[in-house]
Each structure stands twice: as C-alpha cells, then as structure tokens.
Design a protein around this motif. Structure first.
Motif, PDB file in Angstrom:
ATOM      1  N   PRO A 159       0.808  -1.231   0.000  1.00 15.85           N
ATOM      2  CA  PRO A 159       0.000   0.000   0.000  1.00 15.85           C
ATOM      3  C   PRO A 159       0.839   1.279   0.000  1.00 15.85           C
ATOM      4  CG  PRO A 159      -0.884  -1.571   1.568  1.00 15.85           C
ATOM      5  CD  PRO A 159       0.401  -2.155   1.064  1.00 15.85           C
ATOM      6  N   THR A 160       2.016   1.237   0.568  1.00 16.52           N
ATOM      7  CA  THR A 160       2.858   2.434   0.606  1.00 16.52           C
ATOM      8  C   THR A 160       3.465   2.757  -0.755  1.00 16.52           C
ATOM      9  OG1 THR A 160       4.746   1.087   1.265  1.00 16.52           O
ATOM     10  CG2 THR A 160       3.442   2.094   3.030  1.00 16.52           C
ATOM     11  N   GLN A 161       3.366   1.852  -1.726  1.00 19.29           N
ATOM     12  CA  GLN A 161       3.965   2.055  -3.038  1.00 19.29           C
ATOM     13  C   GLN A 161       2.973   2.539  -4.094  1.00 19.29           C
ATOM     14  OE1 GLN A 161       5.593  -1.933  -3.419  1.00 19.29           O
ATOM     15  NE2 GLN A 161       7.661  -1.082  -3.236  1.00 19.29           N
ATOM     16  N   GLN A 162       1.769   2.911  -3.697  1.00 21.71           N
ATOM     17  CA  GLN A 162       0.762   3.329  -4.668  1.00 21.71           C
ATOM     18  C   GLN A 162       1.223   4.531  -5.483  1.00 21.71           C
ATOM     19  OE1 GLN A 162      -3.223   3.831  -3.227  1.00 21.71           O
ATOM     20  NE2 GLN A 162      -3.925   4.800  -5.102  1.00 21.71           N
ATOM     21  N   ALA A 163       1.753   5.537  -4.850  1.00 21.21           N
ATOM     22  CA  ALA A 163       2.204   6.735  -5.579  1.00 21.21           C
ATOM     23  C   ALA A 163       3.337   6.384  -6.534  1.00 21.21           C
ATOM     24  CB  ALA A 163       2.647   7.815  -4.600  1.00 21.21           C
ATOM     25  N   GLU A 164       4.204   5.477  -6.136  1.00 23.25           N
ATOM     26  CA  GLU A 164       5.320   5.070  -6.995  1.00 23.25           C
ATOM     27  C   GLU A 164       4.812   4.358  -8.250  1.00 23.25           C
ATOM     28  OE1 GLU A 164       8.871   1.800  -6.694  1.00 23.25           O
ATOM     29  OE2 GLU A 164       8.299   2.861  -4.875  1.00 23.25           O
ATOM     30  N   VAL A 165       3.820   3.482  -8.094  1.00 25.54           N
ATOM     31  CA  VAL A 165       3.252   2.760  -9.241  1.00 25.54           C
ATOM     32  C   VAL A 165       2.520   3.730 -10.158  1.00 25.54           C
ATOM     33  CG1 VAL A 165       1.601   0.984  -9.931  1.00 25.54           C
ATOM     34  CG2 VAL A 165       3.118   0.575  -7.993  1.00 25.54           C
ATOM     35  N   GLU A 166       1.803   4.697  -9.592  1.00 26.18           N
ATOM     36  CA  GLU A 166       1.120   5.712 -10.404  1.00 26.18           C
ATOM     37  C   GLU A 166       2.126   6.533 -11.203  1.00 26.18           C
ATOM     38  OE1 GLU A 166      -1.424   8.086  -7.930  1.00 26.18           O
ATOM     39  OE2 GLU A 166      -2.482   6.313  -7.177  1.00 26.18           O
ATOM     40  N   ARG A 167       3.233   6.919 -10.582  1.00 28.49           N
ATOM     41  CA  ARG A 167       4.276   7.682 -11.286  1.00 28.49           C
ATOM     42  C   ARG A 167       4.916   6.852 -12.392  1.00 28.49           C
ATOM     43  NH1 ARG A 167       5.457   9.514  -6.121  1.00 28.49           N
ATOM     44  NH2 ARG A 167       7.139   8.008  -5.901  1.00 28.49           N
TER      45      ARG A 167
END
Length: 175
Positions: A159-167
């Motif tokens: 869950p903490t990697q959501q922004a990274e996957v979106e980027r």
C-alpha cells in the motif's frame, strides 16, 4: 391442484421471458458505452491513470492502478510504450464495443518496457510488404476495428507504493 400448477408454470415462464429480454436489451438501451465514458475523461492518444481511490469504475481493486488510452487507427498506426514497474503489469486491447482482442503481461517486455505498434489489417499488410516479416524486437498487433481502448493494469505490491506505481505509468505513451 392442476389450476395452481398451471398458474405457477405460467408465472415462471413469464418471469423467465422478462429476465432474458432484460438481459439481452440492456446493452442496447444503456446511455453510454465504456468507450464513450472514456472519451469524456481523456483525449485520443494519451494515457490517463485511474488510481483505485479516484476511479469511475465500479468496485475497483484497491491493489491495482488502471490506466487507459483511446486510439483511432484511421490516421495511422498507434505506437504504444509502457514502462515496467516493480510489480505485475498487463496491457489489454479492446474494441470500442468492449471486445478484448489481445492481452500481454510484463513477461513479454524487453529493455524494461512493453513496446508495440497497433495496425489495421491494411496498414499491417503494407508495413510487412515494405519491411518484411515481424522482427523479435518489434511487436506488431492487428486491431479488428480502427477505434478502441488500451487498458494497462499495474499491481501495487505494498500500500505504501501506490504513488510510486502511479508515477511509473506517467511516461506511458500511445501515439
């Protein structure tokens, strides 16, 4: 007793007829298709990310970031480039009517990205006549119709990697 049985049978047949008619008629009676709703969100030839917490899709998976691109091959082929992230990634191709005609995953990637070109039948025949058969590094796909959607789904490992996957989906292109 037989009268009750006849009424029950008639009620079941009417219910079955209404149910089947509703199922068959609903797609034709609905106001907008998915392709039409996508047109309101994004222009042709541009990927748009739809994170699970801000998506118009019903019941989205919170562990998946979805991106889509509308294409129109009437002006020429569409070149698709999707960079890989650390997790699972799939790319699916749909007609404007919703028919899935091709899907591939991150396992088909070379050099850290999925690169492919989408053609109509005539465009593909022309390019093969000029350049010869398909090459291993150039994935050429044939679309059954000139318009449709390309859907990218990327798994969010934590869950903490959501922004990274979106980027990671931001540099995806569809031209």
């Amino acid at each position: 007793m037989t009268r009750w049985l006849l009424w029950t049978l008639a009620g079941l047949l009417v219910g079955l007829l209404v149910h089947l008619t509703t199922i068959i008629a609903m797609p034709r009676l609905s106001g907008q298709t998915g392709f039409q709703r996508a047109a309101a969100i994004a222009p042709l030839g541009r990927f748009v990310a739809l994170p699970a917490d801000r998506t118009p899709l019903p019941l989205p998976d919170p562990a998946i970031v979805t991106g889509f691109c509308r294409y129109d091959l009437s002006e020429g082929p569409a070149h698709i480039h999707v960079p890989l992230n650390a997790g699972f990634l799939s790319v699916s191709f749909y007609t404007a009517e919703g028919l899935n005609f091709y899907t591939l995953t991150d396992r088909a990637a070379a050099n850290g990205a999925l690169d492919m070109t989408l053609f109509t039948l005539a465009q593909l025949a022309e390019i093969r006549a000029k350049q010869g058969p398909d090459l291993p590094g150039a994935l050429r796909l044939q679309a059954p119709v000139p318009t449709g959607l390309i859907l990218v789904r990327a798994l969010i490992p934590e869950p903490t990697q959501q922004a990274e996957v979106e980027r990671a989906l931001v540099p995806a292109t569809c031209r």
